[in-house]
Design an enzyme around this catalytic site. Sequence first.
Site, PDB file in Angstrom:
ATOM      1  N   ASP A 202       0.857  -1.182   0.000  1.00  0.00           N
ATOM      2  CA  ASP A 202       0.000   0.000   0.000  1.00  0.00           C
ATOM      3  C   ASP A 202       0.897   1.238   0.000  1.00  0.00           C
ATOM      4  O   ASP A 202       1.504   1.577   1.015  1.00  0.00           O
ATOM      5  CB  ASP A 202      -0.894  -0.010   1.246  1.00  0.00           C
ATOM      6  CG  ASP A 202      -1.823   1.193   1.292  1.00  0.00           C
ATOM      7  OD1 ASP A 202      -1.660   2.128   0.475  1.00  0.00           O
ATOM      8  OD2 ASP A 202      -2.713   1.205   2.156  1.00  0.00           O
TER       9      ASP A 202
ATOM     10  N   SER B  41       0.834  11.467 -14.810  1.00  0.00           N
ATOM     11  CA  SER B  41       0.131  12.663 -14.357  1.00  0.00           C
ATOM     12  C   SER B  41      -1.265  12.619 -14.970  1.00  0.00           C
ATOM     13  O   SER B  41      -1.912  11.557 -14.955  1.00  0.00           O
ATOM     14  CB  SER B  41       0.945  13.887 -14.779  1.00  0.00           C
ATOM     15  OG  SER B  41       0.278  15.064 -14.455  1.00  0.00           O
TER      16      SER B  41
ATOM     17  N   TYR C 148      -7.544  15.915  -6.092  1.00  0.00           N
ATOM     18  CA  TYR C 148      -6.929  15.001  -7.071  1.00  0.00           C
ATOM     19  C   TYR C 148      -6.132  15.790  -8.120  1.00  0.00           C
ATOM     20  O   TYR C 148      -4.954  15.484  -8.393  1.00  0.00           O
ATOM     21  CB  TYR C 148      -8.003  14.154  -7.752  1.00  0.00           C
ATOM     22  CG  TYR C 148      -7.490  13.384  -8.952  1.00  0.00           C
ATOM     23  CD1 TYR C 148      -6.630  12.304  -8.780  1.00  0.00           C
ATOM     24  CD2 TYR C 148      -7.841  13.744 -10.257  1.00  0.00           C
ATOM     25  CE1 TYR C 148      -6.131  11.594  -9.871  1.00  0.00           C
ATOM     26  CE2 TYR C 148      -7.362  13.037 -11.350  1.00  0.00           C
ATOM     27  CZ  TYR C 148      -6.509  11.973 -11.152  1.00  0.00           C
ATOM     28  OH  TYR C 148      -6.009  11.283 -12.238  1.00  0.00           O
TER      29      TYR C 148
ATOM     30  N   LYS D 202      -1.973  15.993  -9.222  1.00  0.00           N
ATOM     31  CA  LYS D 202      -1.417  15.799 -10.566  1.00  0.00           C
ATOM     32  C   LYS D 202      -0.612  17.027 -11.011  1.00  0.00           C
ATOM     33  O   LYS D 202       0.358  16.900 -11.759  1.00  0.00           O
ATOM     34  CB  LYS D 202      -2.535  15.459 -11.556  1.00  0.00           C
ATOM     35  CG  LYS D 202      -3.182  14.095 -11.268  1.00  0.00           C
ATOM     36  CD  LYS D 202      -2.159  12.967 -11.314  1.00  0.00           C
ATOM     37  CE  LYS D 202      -2.730  11.605 -11.003  1.00  0.00           C
ATOM     38  NZ  LYS D 202      -1.746  10.519 -11.103  1.00  0.00           N
TER      39      LYS D 202
END
Length: 274
Positions: A70, A148, A162, A166
């Site tokens: 993980d 990305s 999120y 990126k």
Amino acid sequence: MEVSVGDDYQGRTALVTGASKGLGRAYAMELARRGSRVVLLARSEPELHALAAEIRARHGGTPAEVITGDLSAPDGPQRVLHELRDRGLTIDLLLNNAGAGITGPFLQRAIEPQLRTVGLNVAGLLALTHAIGAEMVARGAGGIINVSSNGAFQPVPYQASYAATKAFVLSFTEALAEELRGTGVHVMATHPGATATGFFDGSSVTMDPGADNPETVAGRTLDDYSRRRGASYPGRTATRVMTWAARLLPRTTVARIAGSFSRRQQWHHAVDTA
Ligand SMILES: NC(=O)c1ccc[n+]([C@@H]2O[C@H](COP(=O)([O-])OP(=O)(O)OC[C@H]3O[C@@H](n4cnc5c(N)ncnc54)[C@H](OP(=O)(O)O)[C@@H]3O)[C@@H](O)[C@H]2O)c1
């Protein structure tokens, strides 16, 4: 000079994070097809073993290793690095693909999965890149591909955390590529647009029906890496054009346009379904 596709892959060892499904699975299959030995990393052990068996069957016994871990856990990357060392695996190509994100109004969505997103998309990627990148520089050879997104180029309301991860991957990768220029280690970011994977599984959001297929995205990314591009735009042309608009317009305008796009997708009403 155009480098022939395949030079970077035949007989090389590639670590693919997030290989259990989606784009990572496609990268692993394509790398194996091009002659690489693949090390498959994710949390889902059965899926990774099934993929390793499929790769061995399809590609005449091409070695495929499985590491479960993980990467969003604080000790996750270190455990993976120990496992690589214990197995005597030297990585020639690090493909930082594992990633996740939450869609919906930031304040109305739980914070824990968003913190895990930062742990995975940012901290996990940094830790693997730091350790494996240093080994590559010491050998004077190797490469790193960071996955990305077209979402890296502008703020994305209703995917706020999120898209910010990126943007981090974009900035970090460009800077590191320049730092490592001339070392023999090539660093590239790839920026897919909507790609038909299970990225939105467990949420009310559905994937764009016109999304690119993961196999095409994987193949184009690896071709661009072979050409020593600094960036890969492996999706439809329209996806890349959208990144230009974001560079030309004022940022508040871009955020508003992105917000109306998100609302058209109903992302402001996104909820978990599982
Ligand atoms: N699909 C798109 O439209 C799109 C567009 C642009 C960029 N991307 C990027 O492409 C990459 C792959 O996404 P995808 O669309 O293929 O998503 P996906 O189908 O959800 O696959 C995500 C992969 O990451 C692994 N993963 C998730 N959490 C992890 C953790 N904590 N530790 C280790 N592995 C973990 C998952 O495996 P386990 O669950 O087994 O751990 C899975 O293999 C991501 O970086 C994503 O941001 C996707």
